[in-house]
Scaffold this motif. Structure first.
Motif, PDB file in Angstrom:
ATOM      1  N   GLU A   2       0.835  -1.189   0.000  1.00  0.00           N
ATOM      2  CA  GLU A   2       0.000   0.000   0.000  1.00  0.00           C
ATOM      3  C   GLU A   2       0.876   1.247   0.000  1.00  0.00           C
ATOM      4  OE1 GLU A   2      -2.727  -0.057   3.225  1.00  0.00           O
ATOM      5  OE2 GLU A   2      -3.255  -2.146   2.893  1.00  0.00           O
ATOM      6  N   LYS A   3       0.362   2.305  -0.645  1.00  0.00           N
ATOM      7  CA  LYS A   3       1.126   3.541  -0.708  1.00  0.00           C
ATOM      8  C   LYS A   3       1.446   4.097   0.671  1.00  0.00           C
ATOM      9  CE  LYS A   3      -0.246   5.169  -5.225  1.00  0.00           C
ATOM     10  NZ  LYS A   3      -0.755   6.269  -5.999  1.00  0.00           N
ATOM     11  N   GLN A   4       0.521   3.985   1.614  1.00  0.00           N
ATOM     12  CA  GLN A   4       0.731   4.544   2.948  1.00  0.00           C
ATOM     13  C   GLN A   4       1.906   3.876   3.670  1.00  0.00           C
ATOM     14  OE1 GLN A   4      -2.109   3.431   1.669  1.00  0.00           O
ATOM     15  NE2 GLN A   4      -3.852   4.566   2.395  1.00  0.00           N
ATOM     16  N   SER A   5       2.236   2.667   3.275  1.00  0.00           N
ATOM     17  CA  SER A   5       3.285   1.954   3.991  1.00  0.00           C
ATOM     18  C   SER A   5       4.685   2.259   3.464  1.00  0.00           C
ATOM     19  CB  SER A   5       3.027   0.447   3.940  1.00  0.00           C
ATOM     20  OG  SER A   5       3.152  -0.015   2.615  1.00  0.00           O
ATOM     21  N   LEU A   6       4.789   3.038   2.405  1.00  0.00           N
ATOM     22  CA  LEU A   6       6.098   3.344   1.843  1.00  0.00           C
ATOM     23  C   LEU A   6       6.826   4.420   2.643  1.00  0.00           C
ATOM     24  CD1 LEU A   6       5.498   3.510  -2.021  1.00  0.00           C
ATOM     25  CD2 LEU A   6       6.815   1.802  -0.772  1.00  0.00           C
ATOM     26  N   ILE A   7       8.119   4.202   2.815  1.00  0.00           N
ATOM     27  CA  ILE A   7       8.952   5.225   3.442  1.00  0.00           C
ATOM     28  C   ILE A   7      10.206   5.427   2.610  1.00  0.00           C
ATOM     29  CG2 ILE A   7       8.140   4.785   5.801  1.00  0.00           C
ATOM     30  CD1 ILE A   7      10.978   3.475   6.220  1.00  0.00           C
ATOM     31  N   GLU A   8      10.792   6.603   2.789  1.00  0.00           N
ATOM     32  CA  GLU A   8      12.115   6.885   2.236  1.00  0.00           C
ATOM     33  C   GLU A   8      13.044   7.105   3.420  1.00  0.00           C
ATOM     34  OE1 GLU A   8      13.320  10.184  -0.788  1.00  0.00           O
ATOM     35  OE2 GLU A   8      13.934  10.803   1.238  1.00  0.00           O
ATOM     36  N   PHE A   9      14.173   6.447   3.380  1.00  0.00           N
ATOM     37  CA  PHE A   9      15.160   6.570   4.444  1.00  0.00           C
ATOM     38  C   PHE A   9      16.505   6.884   3.795  1.00  0.00           C
ATOM     39  CE2 PHE A   9      18.517   4.779   7.080  1.00  0.00           C
ATOM     40  CZ  PHE A   9      18.275   5.459   8.259  1.00  0.00           C
ATOM     41  N   SER A  10      17.225   7.819   4.376  1.00  0.00           N
ATOM     42  CA  SER A  10      18.542   8.154   3.838  1.00  0.00           C
ATOM     43  C   SER A  10      19.550   8.293   4.974  1.00  0.00           C
ATOM     44  CB  SER A  10      18.483   9.435   3.015  1.00  0.00           C
ATOM     45  OG  SER A  10      17.928  10.484   3.774  1.00  0.00           O
ATOM     46  N   TYR A  11      20.788   7.986   4.642  1.00  0.00           N
ATOM     47  CA  TYR A  11      21.857   8.076   5.631  1.00  0.00           C
ATOM     48  C   TYR A  11      23.178   8.362   4.925  1.00  0.00           C
ATOM     49  CZ  TYR A  11      23.655   3.532   4.221  1.00  0.00           C
ATOM     50  OH  TYR A  11      24.196   2.501   3.492  1.00  0.00           O
ATOM     51  N   ILE A  12      24.168   8.709   5.722  1.00  0.00           N
ATOM     52  CA  ILE A  12      25.535   8.865   5.243  1.00  0.00           C
ATOM     53  C   ILE A  12      26.431   8.100   6.206  1.00  0.00           C
ATOM     54  CG2 ILE A  12      25.905  11.048   6.467  1.00  0.00           C
ATOM     55  CD1 ILE A  12      27.593  11.891   3.962  1.00  0.00           C
ATOM     56  N   SER A  13      27.495   7.516   5.671  1.00  0.00           N
ATOM     57  CA  SER A  13      28.439   6.807   6.523  1.00  0.00           C
ATOM     58  C   SER A  13      29.846   6.953   5.965  1.00  0.00           C
ATOM     59  CB  SER A  13      28.080   5.323   6.638  1.00  0.00           C
ATOM     60  OG  SER A  13      28.298   4.667   5.414  1.00  0.00           O
ATOM     61  N   ARG A  14      30.804   6.727   6.825  1.00  0.00           N
ATOM     62  CA  ARG A  14      32.202   6.757   6.415  1.00  0.00           C
ATOM     63  C   ARG A  14      32.764   5.362   6.605  1.00  0.00           C
ATOM     64  NH1 ARG A  14      37.560   8.413   8.489  1.00  0.00           N
ATOM     65  NH2 ARG A  14      38.665   9.242   6.686  1.00  0.00           N
ATOM     66  N   ALA A  15      33.385   4.848   5.568  1.00  0.00           N
ATOM     67  CA  ALA A  15      33.990   3.523   5.637  1.00  0.00           C
ATOM     68  C   ALA A  15      35.254   3.564   6.475  1.00  0.00           C
ATOM     69  CB  ALA A  15      34.313   3.028   4.232  1.00  0.00           C
ATOM     70  N   LYS A  16      35.469   2.501   7.235  1.00  0.00           N
ATOM     71  CA  LYS A  16      36.672   2.395   8.049  1.00  0.00           C
ATOM     72  C   LYS A  16      37.918   2.444   7.155  1.00  0.00           C
ATOM     73  CE  LYS A  16      36.656  -0.968  11.012  1.00  0.00           C
ATOM     74  NZ  LYS A  16      36.843  -2.227  11.744  1.00  0.00           N
ATOM     75  N   ASP A  17      37.850   1.738   6.032  1.00  0.00           N
ATOM     76  CA  ASP A  17      38.940   1.676   5.066  1.00  0.00           C
ATOM     77  C   ASP A  17      38.382   1.969   3.676  1.00  0.00           C
ATOM     78  OD1 ASP A  17      41.020   0.684   6.897  1.00  0.00           O
ATOM     79  OD2 ASP A  17      39.776  -1.136   6.964  1.00  0.00           O
ATOM     80  N   PRO A  18      39.220   2.468   2.772  1.00  0.00           N
ATOM     81  CA  PRO A  18      38.732   2.686   1.404  1.00  0.00           C
ATOM     82  C   PRO A  18      38.260   1.369   0.782  1.00  0.00           C
ATOM     83  CG  PRO A  18      40.906   3.678   1.719  1.00  0.00           C
ATOM     84  CD  PRO A  18      40.623   2.850   2.941  1.00  0.00           C
ATOM     85  N   PHE A  19      37.264   1.445  -0.076  1.00  0.00           N
ATOM     86  CA  PHE A  19      36.763   0.275  -0.794  1.00  0.00           C
ATOM     87  C   PHE A  19      37.418   0.230  -2.175  1.00  0.00           C
ATOM     88  CE2 PHE A  19      33.839  -0.139   2.498  1.00  0.00           C
ATOM     89  CZ  PHE A  19      32.939  -1.178   2.287  1.00  0.00           C
ATOM     90  N   SER A  20      37.885  -0.935  -2.564  1.00  0.00           N
ATOM     91  CA  SER A  20      38.418  -1.120  -3.914  1.00  0.00           C
ATOM     92  C   SER A  20      37.246  -1.232  -4.891  1.00  0.00           C
ATOM     93  CB  SER A  20      39.267  -2.392  -3.976  1.00  0.00           C
ATOM     94  OG  SER A  20      38.435  -3.539  -3.825  1.00  0.00           O
ATOM     95  N   LYS A  21      37.539  -1.167  -6.178  1.00  0.00           N
ATOM     96  CA  LYS A  21      36.474  -1.333  -7.181  1.00  0.00           C
ATOM     97  C   LYS A  21      35.818  -2.700  -7.045  1.00  0.00           C
ATOM     98  CE  LYS A  21      38.051   2.015 -10.449  1.00  0.00           C
ATOM     99  NZ  LYS A  21      37.616   2.652 -11.624  1.00  0.00           N
ATOM    100  N   LEU A  22      36.615  -3.722  -6.798  1.00  0.00           N
ATOM    101  CA  LEU A  22      36.058  -5.064  -6.629  1.00  0.00           C
ATOM    102  C   LEU A  22      35.140  -5.119  -5.410  1.00  0.00           C
ATOM    103  CD1 LEU A  22      35.800  -8.031  -7.378  1.00  0.00           C
ATOM    104  CD2 LEU A  22      37.894  -8.465  -6.066  1.00  0.00           C
ATOM    105  N   GLN A  23      35.540  -4.526  -4.302  1.00  0.00           N
ATOM    106  CA  GLN A  23      34.697  -4.509  -3.100  1.00  0.00           C
ATOM    107  C   GLN A  23      33.396  -3.753  -3.362  1.00  0.00           C
ATOM    108  OE1 GLN A  23      37.827  -2.864  -0.567  1.00  0.00           O
ATOM    109  NE2 GLN A  23      37.479  -4.558   0.863  1.00  0.00           N
ATOM    110  N   LEU A  24      33.461  -2.668  -4.105  1.00  0.00           N
ATOM    111  CA  LEU A  24      32.245  -1.907  -4.433  1.00  0.00           C
ATOM    112  C   LEU A  24      31.313  -2.722  -5.317  1.00  0.00           C
ATOM    113  CD1 LEU A  24      33.779   1.632  -5.028  1.00  0.00           C
ATOM    114  CD2 LEU A  24      32.232   0.958  -3.170  1.00  0.00           C
ATOM    115  N   ILE A  25      31.877  -3.443  -6.293  1.00  0.00           N
ATOM    116  CA  ILE A  25      31.055  -4.293  -7.165  1.00  0.00           C
ATOM    117  C   ILE A  25      30.378  -5.391  -6.339  1.00  0.00           C
ATOM    118  CG2 ILE A  25      31.159  -6.022  -9.015  1.00  0.00           C
ATOM    119  CD1 ILE A  25      33.376  -4.210 -10.274  1.00  0.00           C
ATOM    120  N   GLN A  26      31.131  -6.008  -5.439  1.00  0.00           N
ATOM    121  CA  GLN A  26      30.565  -7.065  -4.589  1.00  0.00           C
ATOM    122  C   GLN A  26      29.470  -6.507  -3.676  1.00  0.00           C
ATOM    123  OE1 GLN A  26      34.283  -8.368  -2.891  1.00  0.00           O
ATOM    124  NE2 GLN A  26      34.455 -10.088  -4.320  1.00  0.00           N
ATOM    125  N   LEU A  27      29.711  -5.332  -3.108  1.00  0.00           N
ATOM    126  CA  LEU A  27      28.712  -4.687  -2.253  1.00  0.00           C
ATOM    127  C   LEU A  27      27.450  -4.374  -3.045  1.00  0.00           C
ATOM    128  CD1 LEU A  27      28.000  -3.227   0.490  1.00  0.00           C
ATOM    129  CD2 LEU A  27      28.884  -1.170  -0.603  1.00  0.00           C
TER     130      LEU A  27
END
Length: 138
Positions: A2-27
């Motif tokens: 139902e339309k009433q049950s829809l929500i939008e949620f947003s956040y920001i985070s900082r990774a402990k370590d940089p992500f490689s391209k392969l890690q980003l693809i896997q994520l």
């Protein structure tokens, strides 16, 4: 859902370590498959160890996913940006769309200046993040 049950949620985070391209693809692959199975849509941004994400779906599914994200030890800083009820999805066709540094530079260069985790940028950040929904309609 139902339309009433829809929500939008947003956040920001900082990774402990940089992500490689392969890690980003896997994520991305894992997020896309999980989101599709749970009727969650949205968009994920990554640049300079910062992630920003908008998720759309049922309150229950988004709450469950948010708990998983909060418990993910790859993040050192996690902060909610917005949580609101919505009438319809802005990203109905995106199980998860990904924007890395190259796509950010091409489609939303203004995001580079505010994807840094500083709360002073939250309003601009959300506006820019939401603006990519227009790419699905063009």
């Amino acid at each position: 859902m139902e339309k009433q049950s829809l929500i939008e949620f947003s956040y920001i985070s900082r990774a402990k370590d940089p992500f490689s391209k392969l890690q980003l693809i896997q994520l991305f692959d894992k997020a896309f498959n999980s989101n599709t199975a749970n009727q969650i849509t949205g968009v994920l941004f990554y640049e300079n160890r910062y992630f920003a994400q908008i998720l759309e779906g049922s309150r229950e599914d988004i709450s469950h996913l948010w708990k998983k994200i909060q418990n993910d030890n790859r993040h050192v800083i996690i902060r909610e940006l917005d949580f609101r009820a919505i009438d319809e999805r802005a990203f109905p066709n995106w199980g998860m769309r990904f924007f890395g540094a190259d796509r950010i530079a091409k489609y939303i260069p203004g995001l580079r200046g505010c994807l840094n985790g500083l709360s002073d940028n939250d309003t601009k950040l959300l506006t820019l993040m939401r603006s990519v929904a227009a790419l699905d309609k063009s």
